[in-house]
Write a protein that holds these residues in place. Structure first.
Motif, PDB file in Angstrom:
ATOM      1  N   ALA A  50       0.820  -1.210   0.000  1.00 49.07           N
ATOM      2  CA  ALA A  50       0.000   0.000   0.000  1.00 49.07           C
ATOM      3  C   ALA A  50       0.853   1.258   0.000  1.00 49.07           C
ATOM      4  N   LEU A  51       1.892   1.280   0.821  1.00 51.14           N
ATOM      5  CA  LEU A  51       2.746   2.460   0.902  1.00 51.14           C
ATOM      6  C   LEU A  51       3.527   2.656  -0.389  1.00 51.14           C
ATOM      7  N   ALA A  73       0.988   0.091  10.193  1.00 53.26           N
ATOM      8  CA  ALA A  73       0.964   0.645   8.840  1.00 53.26           C
ATOM      9  C   ALA A  73       0.804   2.162   8.865  1.00 53.26           C
ATOM     10  N   ARG A  74      -0.070   2.653   9.724  1.00 52.25           N
ATOM     11  CA  ARG A  74      -0.254   4.112   9.846  1.00 52.25           C
ATOM     12  C   ARG A  74       1.039   4.795  10.307  1.00 52.25           C
ATOM     13  N   ASP A  75       1.731   4.174  11.254  1.00 52.43           N
ATOM     14  CA  ASP A  75       2.982   4.742  11.731  1.00 52.43           C
ATOM     15  C   ASP A  75       4.020   4.794  10.606  1.00 52.43           C
ATOM     16  N   GLU A  79       5.830   8.111   8.792  1.00 48.62           N
ATOM     17  CA  GLU A  79       7.281   8.233   8.651  1.00 48.62           C
ATOM     18  C   GLU A  79       7.679   8.512   7.211  1.00 48.62           C
ATOM     19  N   ARG A  80       6.911   7.977   6.259  1.00 46.58           N
ATOM     20  CA  ARG A  80       7.263   8.105   4.844  1.00 46.58           C
ATOM     21  C   ARG A  80       6.510   9.236   4.149  1.00 46.58           C
ATOM     22  N   GLY A  81       5.659   9.934   4.896  1.00 48.53           N
ATOM     23  CA  GLY A  81       4.985  11.094   4.344  1.00 48.53           C
ATOM     24  C   GLY A  81       3.916  10.786   3.326  1.00 48.53           C
TER      25      GLY A  81
END
Length: 218
Positions: A50-51, A73-75, A79-81
């Motif tokens: 997803a990311l 996953a939200r965290d 972190e990856r913006g």
């Protein structure tokens, strides 16, 4: 459903469970050939697919049964913006709609019974990327029983109403992170089926140009 949720929550809450950050190879390798738009990541886990899709401009719906997985996953997204629409649901209770997604990814989740709905959810020209464990006579990592593995060509036969762009059954090396499949030890190799298929038809079609450099991971 609550038993499955509890089991996966327990798994993702273990401090030593460190799933792979990288997307499945077929997705990473073919990203430039995929249609733009909206994507669905099934059994997203901590969001590696997803990311990756969100970083490439997709509007992403990411579904998983585990609260703990989605929290991680939200965290990672923060972190990856990037972000996705994180949906806590059992796939049996999730309605993907019709002709909604340009890309659907399923990785290491036994979902053959849900494939008709997932295929209906592909927009015309939409692409399904699906990778899952195979039953194998080789010593491989992954699920401890064949109950959660596919037989040879199970996945291929289930998708013959799509245009098969690539299908392969093989062993593939994995490292310490491994795949988000709940196996106890992901070191070594896994036996996998990898399918890339498009919702299209006709004897004459346009096909993606995919380089052979580095081997075919799809």
């Amino acid at each position: 459903m609550s038993d499955d949720r509890d089991r996966w929550n327990d798994r993702y809450e273990q401090a030593d469970f460190d799933p792979d950050d990288d997307p499945v190879p077929a997705l990473e390798r073919r990203i430039s050939t995929l249609p733009d738009g909206r994507a669905l990541d099934v059994a997203t886990g901590t969001g590696r697919n997803a990311l990756f899709l969100a970083e490439h401009g997709y509007d992403v719906d990411a579904v998983d049964i585990s609260d703990a997985a989605l929290e991680r996953a939200r965290d990672r997204a923060a972190e990856r913006g990037v972000d996705a629409n994180w949906i806590r649901a059992d796939l049996a209770d999730f309605d993907p709609g019709r002709e909604r997604y340009d890309v659907i990814v399923v990785s290491f989740f036994a979902a053959l019974e849900h494939l008709p709905a997932l295929k209906d959810a592909l927009a015309p020209g939409g692409v399904l990327i699906y990778e899952h464990h195979l039953r194998s006579s080789d010593p491989v990592a992954g699920p401890s029983t064949d109950r959660y593995r596919y037989r040879s060509n199970d996945l291929l036969r289930a998708c013959l109403d799509l245009t098969i762009l690539s299908y392969e059954e093989r062993r593939r090396p994995v490292d310490d992170g491994g795949d988000e499949d709940g196996s106890e030890d992901d070191d070594g190799t896994i036996a996998v089926a990898t399918l890339v298929a498009r919702r299209s038809s006709g004897g004459t079609q346009s096909y993606p140009l995919v380089s052979d450099v580095g081997g075919d991971d799809a």
